[in-house]
Write an enzyme that holds these catalytic residues in place. Structure first.
Site, PDB file in Angstrom:
ATOM      1  N   CYS A  59       0.813  -1.224   0.000  1.00 37.22           N
ATOM      2  CA  CYS A  59       0.000   0.000   0.000  1.00 37.22           C
ATOM      3  C   CYS A  59       0.844   1.270   0.000  1.00 37.22           C
ATOM      4  CB  CYS A  59      -0.940   0.015   1.204  1.00 37.22           C
ATOM      5  SG  CYS A  59      -2.258  -1.196   1.039  1.00 37.22           S
TER       6      CYS A  59
HETATM    7  N1  COA Z   1     -20.186  -9.130   8.309  1.00 37.74           N
HETATM    8  C1  COA Z   1     -20.662  -9.236   9.563  1.00 37.74           C
HETATM    9  N2  COA Z   1     -19.888  -9.473  10.624  1.00 37.74           N
HETATM   10  C2  COA Z   1     -18.573  -9.612  10.434  1.00 37.74           C
HETATM   11  C3  COA Z   1     -17.998  -9.511   9.151  1.00 37.74           C
HETATM   12  C4  COA Z   1     -18.862  -9.257   8.071  1.00 37.74           C
HETATM   13  N3  COA Z   1     -18.411  -9.159   6.805  1.00 37.74           N
HETATM   14  N4  COA Z   1     -16.681  -9.707   9.250  1.00 37.74           N
HETATM   15  C5  COA Z   1     -16.399  -9.897  10.548  1.00 37.74           C
HETATM   16  N5  COA Z   1     -17.543  -9.851  11.264  1.00 37.74           N
HETATM   17  C6  COA Z   1     -17.685 -10.050  12.719  1.00 37.74           C
HETATM   18  C7  COA Z   1     -16.566 -10.873  13.273  1.00 37.74           C
HETATM   19  O1  COA Z   1     -16.871 -12.255  13.161  1.00 37.74           O
HETATM   20  C8  COA Z   1     -16.515 -10.413  14.706  1.00 37.74           C
HETATM   21  O2  COA Z   1     -17.508 -11.076  15.452  1.00 37.74           O
HETATM   22  P1  COA Z   1     -17.250 -11.472  16.998  1.00 37.74           P
HETATM   23  O3  COA Z   1     -17.021 -10.177  17.705  1.00 37.74           O
HETATM   24  O4  COA Z   1     -18.512 -12.163  17.353  1.00 37.74           O
HETATM   25  O5  COA Z   1     -16.031 -12.347  16.968  1.00 37.74           O
HETATM   26  C9  COA Z   1     -16.882  -8.946  14.622  1.00 37.74           C
HETATM   27  O6  COA Z   1     -17.591  -8.795  13.380  1.00 37.74           O
HETATM   28  C10 COA Z   1     -15.694  -8.023  14.663  1.00 37.74           C
HETATM   29  O7  COA Z   1     -14.718  -8.486  13.712  1.00 37.74           O
HETATM   30  P2  COA Z   1     -13.300  -7.832  13.578  1.00 37.74           P
HETATM   31  O8  COA Z   1     -12.517  -8.522  12.508  1.00 37.74           O
HETATM   32  O9  COA Z   1     -12.665  -7.711  14.917  1.00 37.74           O
HETATM   33  O10 COA Z   1     -13.718  -6.386  13.032  1.00 37.74           O
HETATM   34  P3  COA Z   1     -12.935  -5.018  13.044  1.00 37.74           P
HETATM   35  O11 COA Z   1     -13.761  -4.033  13.758  1.00 37.74           O
HETATM   36  O12 COA Z   1     -11.497  -5.174  13.448  1.00 37.74           O
HETATM   37  O13 COA Z   1     -12.947  -4.602  11.506  1.00 37.74           O
HETATM   38  C11 COA Z   1     -11.478  -4.565   9.596  1.00 37.74           C
HETATM   39  C12 COA Z   1     -12.344  -5.419  10.517  1.00 37.74           C
HETATM   40  C13 COA Z   1     -10.779  -5.474   8.607  1.00 37.74           C
HETATM   41  C14 COA Z   1     -12.349  -3.583   8.854  1.00 37.74           C
HETATM   42  C15 COA Z   1     -10.465  -3.784  10.447  1.00 37.74           C
HETATM   43  O14 COA Z   1      -9.786  -4.655  11.334  1.00 37.74           O
HETATM   44  C16 COA Z   1      -9.418  -3.054   9.651  1.00 37.74           C
HETATM   45  O15 COA Z   1      -9.733  -2.211   8.855  1.00 37.74           O
HETATM   46  N6  COA Z   1      -8.143  -3.332   9.930  1.00 37.74           N
HETATM   47  C17 COA Z   1      -7.016  -2.679   9.302  1.00 37.74           C
HETATM   48  C18 COA Z   1      -7.184  -2.755   7.851  1.00 37.74           C
HETATM   49  C19 COA Z   1      -6.009  -2.303   7.105  1.00 37.74           C
HETATM   50  O16 COA Z   1      -5.692  -1.170   7.043  1.00 37.74           O
HETATM   51  N7  COA Z   1      -5.334  -3.232   6.510  1.00 37.74           N
HETATM   52  C20 COA Z   1      -4.288  -2.902   5.682  1.00 37.74           C
HETATM   53  C21 COA Z   1      -4.630  -3.305   4.330  1.00 37.74           C
HETATM   54  S1  COA Z   1      -3.668  -2.335   3.296  1.00 37.74           S
END
Ligand code: COA
Length: 373
Positions: A156
């Protein structure tokens, strides 16, 4: 030494969009099929059922509302779930070069330049459709550019690392005019069947023209300075490329070649790194954060950008100080901060200063301080 300047940027936006609702319908249909096909194992407790995704979760967790893709049909087909990109003959331009060309044409037009006046092309992106010959050399040929060209991959952060490489070469005089191009076909790299990440990415290409400030035909942004940093982490990664690993059953696993992340860890580890990097760069440049009119940040996640804006500015950013485009484009990997810059830099007055910053896998972070002239 010469002074480098950004004199034009361009964005190629693919013609097809996928909204969160469309994405979730396809994912849920895929999950239902999977659960039906594996009903016996799921009932026996040897396999976990796939849960449904939700548009509300996607928007709340990321700020993303839609994304552009090069092929929508393949991605939304529950029996396929990845783009169906036409196989090209060896004599045709590759898809990355084709996407890059439109972005380059726009960047050149903004600067009043022709492709033949460019003597360096850097194709800086997260994923290359092939290892060699370099995509950049193909773009160089299609543009009628001279000099040389090469590919680089800093995930990225590729755009800012590419800008630093090009700007440094312009400073020393080894090149005169450079295009840094970021064609991102993230849709081929994303696992659309993984609920935790299926919503994250979109396709796009951006281009940035950098030349000597004193040769700029139509003004631009002087590159005052840039800083790049890396620190190894495997929290954002793909595990295999051409050395594709086989599973114990002898099958190759496509998932192993795609994007994986520990999203929570990325949040916790990358944010402090980025904030310290930006503040350190500003201090070295003798600038207070208040001197920045705008931050053009990497576009991965709205909460992340809100956090960075608050930490860097020491207060909540005012509207327009830290514009997001991820609601429309999703995470476009290296291209995100350049889309934001392209779209939200036309209102700068001479002397005003801003900062482009990208960050991501590696970990990596790159920042570029620019001043309008
Ligand atoms: N729909 C519904 N629920 C979902 C889901 C979806 N598509 N994906 C995950 N969940 C659920 C999970 O199962 C979890 O449930 P639980 O609490 O019962 O275990 C809950 O939602 C939270 O999941 P989590 O993965 O902890 O979510 P988050 O708030 O961390 O958001 C991202 C996920 C990926 C958006 C976030 O972590 C993020 O943006 N991280 C950094 C991304 C980034 O910059 N990456 C670099 C790439 S260049």
């Amino acid at each position: 030494m010469f002074t480098p300047a950004i004199t034009g940027t361009g964005v190629f936006t693919p013609p097809e969009t996928i909204t969160n609702d469309e994405l979730v319908v396809a994912f849920n249909a895929y999950a239902d099929r999977y659960n039906a096909e594996h009903a016996a194992e799921i009932a026996a407790g040897t396999l976990a059922a796939k849960d449904h995704s939700s548009s509300e979760f996607i928007f709340k967790a990321s700020g993303i509302e839609s994304r552009y893709v090069m092929d929508k049909t393949g991605v939304l087909d529950p029996a396929r779930m990845y783009p169906q990109l036409r196989q090209r003959s060896d004599d045709e331009p590759g898809i990355m070069a084709e996407m890059a060309l439109e972005a380059c044409a726009k960047a050149l037009a903004a600067a009043g330049r022709e492709g033949s006046e460019v003597d360096l092309v850097i194709c800086a992106a997260s994923n290359m459709e092939r290892a060699y010959p370099a995509i950049a050399i193909e773009i160089q040929k299609l543009l009628g550019a001279s000099g040389f060209a090469f590919d680089m991959n800093v995930a990225c952060s590729s755009a800012t690392f590419g800008i630093q490489a090009a700007a440094d070469m312009i400073r020393t005089g080894s090149v005169r005019r450079a295009l840094v191009v970021n064609p991102e076909i993230t849709s081929g790299h994303l696992e659309w069947r993984d609920r935790d990440c299926h919503f994250i990415f979109g396709d796009v290409a951006t281009a940035t023209l950098i030349e000597r400030r004193d040769e700029a035909k139509a003004g631009g942004f002087e590159i005052r300075s840039s800083r790049c940093a890396t620190e190894f982490s495997n929290n954002i990664r793909n595990n295999n490329g051409f050395l594709r690993r086989t599973r114990p059953d002898g099958m190759a696993d496509r998932r192993d070649m795609q994007f994986m992340q520990e999203g929570r860890k990325v949040f916790k580890e990358v944010l402090p790194m980025v904030c310290a990097h930006i503040l350190g760069h500003l201090a070295e440049e003798g600038l207070e954060p208040a001197a920045l009119r705008r931050l053009w940040l990497h576009q991965a996640n709205k909460t992340m950008n809100d956090f960075i804006g608050r930490k860097v500015l020491g207060r909540d950013p005012a509207p327009g100080e830290q514009p997001n485009i991820l609601q429309e484009y999703a995470n476009t990997s290296s291209a995100g901060s350049i889309i934001a810059f392209d779209r939200f830099s036309g209102d700068f007055a001479p002397g005003e200063t801003g900062l482009i910053c990208s960050f991501g896998a590696g970990y990596s972070v790159g920042s570029v301080i620019v001043e309008k002239f």
